[in-house]
Design a protein around this motif. Structure first.
Motif, PDB file in Angstrom:
ATOM      1  N   PHE A   1       0.849  -1.200   0.000  1.00 45.69           N
ATOM      2  CA  PHE A   1       0.000   0.000   0.000  1.00 45.69           C
ATOM      3  C   PHE A   1       0.885   1.251   0.000  1.00 45.69           C
ATOM      4  CE2 PHE A   1      -2.086   3.431   2.267  1.00 45.69           C
ATOM      5  CZ  PHE A   1      -3.394   3.428   1.798  1.00 45.69           C
ATOM      6  N   ALA A   2       1.915   1.244   0.879  1.00 49.10           N
ATOM      7  CA  ALA A   2       2.808   2.404   0.964  1.00 49.10           C
ATOM      8  C   ALA A   2       3.518   2.621  -0.372  1.00 49.10           C
ATOM      9  CB  ALA A   2       3.808   2.214   2.097  1.00 49.10           C
ATOM     10  N   LEU A   3       3.978   1.524  -0.980  1.00 45.13           N
ATOM     11  CA  LEU A   3       4.683   1.654  -2.269  1.00 45.13           C
ATOM     12  C   LEU A   3       3.743   2.219  -3.345  1.00 45.13           C
ATOM     13  CD1 LEU A   3       6.705  -1.716  -2.255  1.00 45.13           C
ATOM     14  CD2 LEU A   3       7.621   0.605  -1.968  1.00 45.13           C
ATOM     15  N   CYS A   4       2.488   1.741  -3.331  1.00 46.73           N
ATOM     16  CA  CYS A   4       1.515   2.242  -4.324  1.00 46.73           C
ATOM     17  C   CYS A   4       1.270   3.741  -4.110  1.00 46.73           C
ATOM     18  CB  CYS A   4       0.181   1.491  -4.214  1.00 46.73           C
ATOM     19  SG  CYS A   4       0.290  -0.200  -4.797  1.00 46.73           S
ATOM     20  N   CYS A   5       1.119   4.144  -2.840  1.00 44.43           N
ATOM     21  CA  CYS A   5       0.892   5.573  -2.549  1.00 44.43           C
ATOM     22  C   CYS A   5       2.093   6.396  -3.010  1.00 44.43           C
ATOM     23  CB  CYS A   5       0.695   5.798  -1.055  1.00 44.43           C
ATOM     24  SG  CYS A   5      -0.879   5.233  -0.449  1.00 44.43           S
ATOM     25  N   GLN A   6       3.292   5.884  -2.702  1.00 46.68           N
ATOM     26  CA  GLN A   6       4.504   6.633  -3.068  1.00 46.68           C
ATOM     27  C   GLN A   6       4.594   6.784  -4.584  1.00 46.68           C
ATOM     28  OE1 GLN A   6       7.411   4.318  -0.969  1.00 46.68           O
ATOM     29  NE2 GLN A   6       6.821   5.157   1.028  1.00 46.68           N
ATOM     30  N   ALA A   7       4.195   5.711  -5.292  1.00 44.30           N
ATOM     31  CA  ALA A   7       4.213   5.786  -6.759  1.00 44.30           C
ATOM     32  C   ALA A   7       3.210   6.818  -7.266  1.00 44.30           C
ATOM     33  CB  ALA A   7       3.916   4.410  -7.349  1.00 44.30           C
TER      34      ALA A   7
END
Ligand code: ADP
Ligand code: ASP
Ligand code: MG
Length: 415
Positions: A81-87
């Motif tokens: 989830f964090a990686l998706c948000c950062q992207a």
């Protein structure tokens, strides 16, 4: 500006697309000016997969190691989830239970949250950022990772909402609210706009897995509103809140069932003080939770007053309880121990039951009209449960749903 805790269940974060979808939803809430903390379950099927993996190494895995392993499911979904948000250009950090300050007590696999020190979460919120927290896990006094029991992410979300004095806890799932019965069993189940904490607690305790029991208990204790909504669709959802007079107009608001039951009967035990206590003491000592208890009127046999005592236990405890009870036959001079694990419990729930007569009669009549035999009955102020043969469980749910006029327009957003 309100503080919202959003929880997304396993089916709502089952793959990359879905995780990106919930990430967009959380970011949108933040962009509307809310402070948002997200709690996630493991991706769908992951907890079961990890349990199977542990069992492939050891049929009866060590509880500490098992918890350590199961907690990784939520670490993957929150980091994803964090990686998706950062992207998407959003600054966000994921937190394990330990990092989020979630302290637990009690045994592995069924630990309870004893306190939350959300300092790191508050720091993120103060920076105007989203924080995403692993559901289902915490850390005990010894510093070991513990899990809260199946469905425990609901409890993490509510406990986090209470600790942060959030305005609302939003539970996002694969149905668009709480229905009059499981919409996956009864196609004409109707979504409720509101349901009381007490009614939801009964429904959850009696088998409706849409909300985990302890999460509802906790919300009720702190009068925290829970808003159950569809993770990927729209809709008004269902508000779990305090009872209001409107809710009492209808005697029955929901029907539910549980297949997770087994019955044990001690035949021909002495009808004298202390016998029931001894039987239940043995179960309690083994930490077996006994549910429905029925003792028949005693009959005189060769000058002695004898009775039969039946009780139900969770299905996984059936073999163990049978063994324990067989061990008591000699001590209690009981006739025999018999058991049945092909049973189900079907229940009707409604706060309005308190002031409507004839609800039980109507329930029994409806079941009888389908030839369904009731073998045990238990009631509380706002529920009636019947033990029936397992094979009739879904028929019984649909029959009662019809009999109490709960059906609505087919449709809704269910998956
Ligand atoms: P999540 O993975 O989001 O935690 P769950 O599978 O634990 O979701 O809970 C959602 C499921 O609960 C629904 O798919 C539905 O089959 C079931 N359910 C049982 N009873 C009800 C009810 N009365 N209203 C809505 N859903 C219900
Ligand atoms: N992942 C855990 C489970 O499958 C906790 C949860 O989903 O709430 O039970
Ligand atoms: Mg759940």
């Amino acid at each position: 500006m309100s503080l919202i805790v959003q929880k997304y269940g396993g089916s709502s974060v089952a793959d990359l697309d879905l995780i990106q979808g919930v990430a967009r939803k959380a970011i949108a809430a933040k962009n509307q000016g809310h402070r948002v903390v997200v709690v996630l379950s493991a991706m769908k099927g992951e907890t079961d997969r990890l349990i199977r993996l542990a069992r492939s190494a050891s049929p009866d895995p060590d509880p500490r190691e098992l918890d350590s392993m199961l907690s990784t499911g939520e670490q993957i979904s929150t980091a994803m989830f964090a990686l998706c948000c950062q992207a998407m250009g959003e600054k966000v950090k994921s937190f394990t239970g330990f990092q989020a300050g979630i302290a637990t007590s009690g045994p592995h696999s069924k630990a309870r949250i004893s306190g939350i020190e959300p300092a790191r979460i508050l720091t993120e919120l103060a920076k105007g950022r989203l924080a995403v927290v692993c559901g289902f896990q915490g850390v005990d006094k010894a510093g070991d990772i513990t899990t809260l029991g199946r469905g425990g992410s609901d409890t993490t979300a509510v406990a986090m909402a209470v600790a942060l004095s959030a305005d609302v806890c939003e539970i996002y799932t694969d149905v668009d609210g709480i229905y009059t019965t499981d919409p996956n069993i009864c196609s004409d189940a109707r979504r409720m706009d509101r349901i009381s904490y007490e009614e939801m607690l009964e429904l959850a305790s009696l088998g409706a897995k849409v909300m985990e029991i302890r999460s509802v208990e906790l919300a009720m204790n702190y009068l925290l509103p829970i808003h159950v909504r569809h993770a990927h669709g729209g809709g008004a959802g269902t508000l779990i809140t305090q009872e209001d007079p409107d809710m009492e107009k209808t005697p029955v608001r929901g029907v539910t069932h549980s297949m997770n039951e087994a019955r044990i009967t001690l035949l021909r035990v002495k009808d004298e003080p202390g016998v029931a206590a001894r039987i239940l003491q043995v179960a309690a000592k083994a930490e077996i939770v006994v549910d429905v208890i029925v003792q028949n009127k005693s009959a005189s046999l060769e000058g002695e007053m004898l009775t039969d005592l039946s009780f139900t236990v969770p299905a996984p405890e059936y073999p163990r309880t049978m063994e324990l009870m067989k061990g008591l036959v000699g001590e209690l001079q009981a006739g025999q121990v018999v058991g049945d694990d092909q049973i189900a419990k079907v229940s009707i729930v409604g706060a309005g039951m308190r002031n409507h007569a004839g609800v039980a009669a109507k329930m029994f009549h409806a079941l009888a009209s389908e030839g369904i035999n009731i073998t045990m009955i238990t009631t509380s102020e706002i529920k009636i449960s019947c033990i029936i043969e397992k094979k009739y469980a879904e028929l019984a749910v649909r029959t009662l749903h019809d009999a109490f006029g709960l059906a609505g327009e087919p449709g809704g957003n269910r998956s």
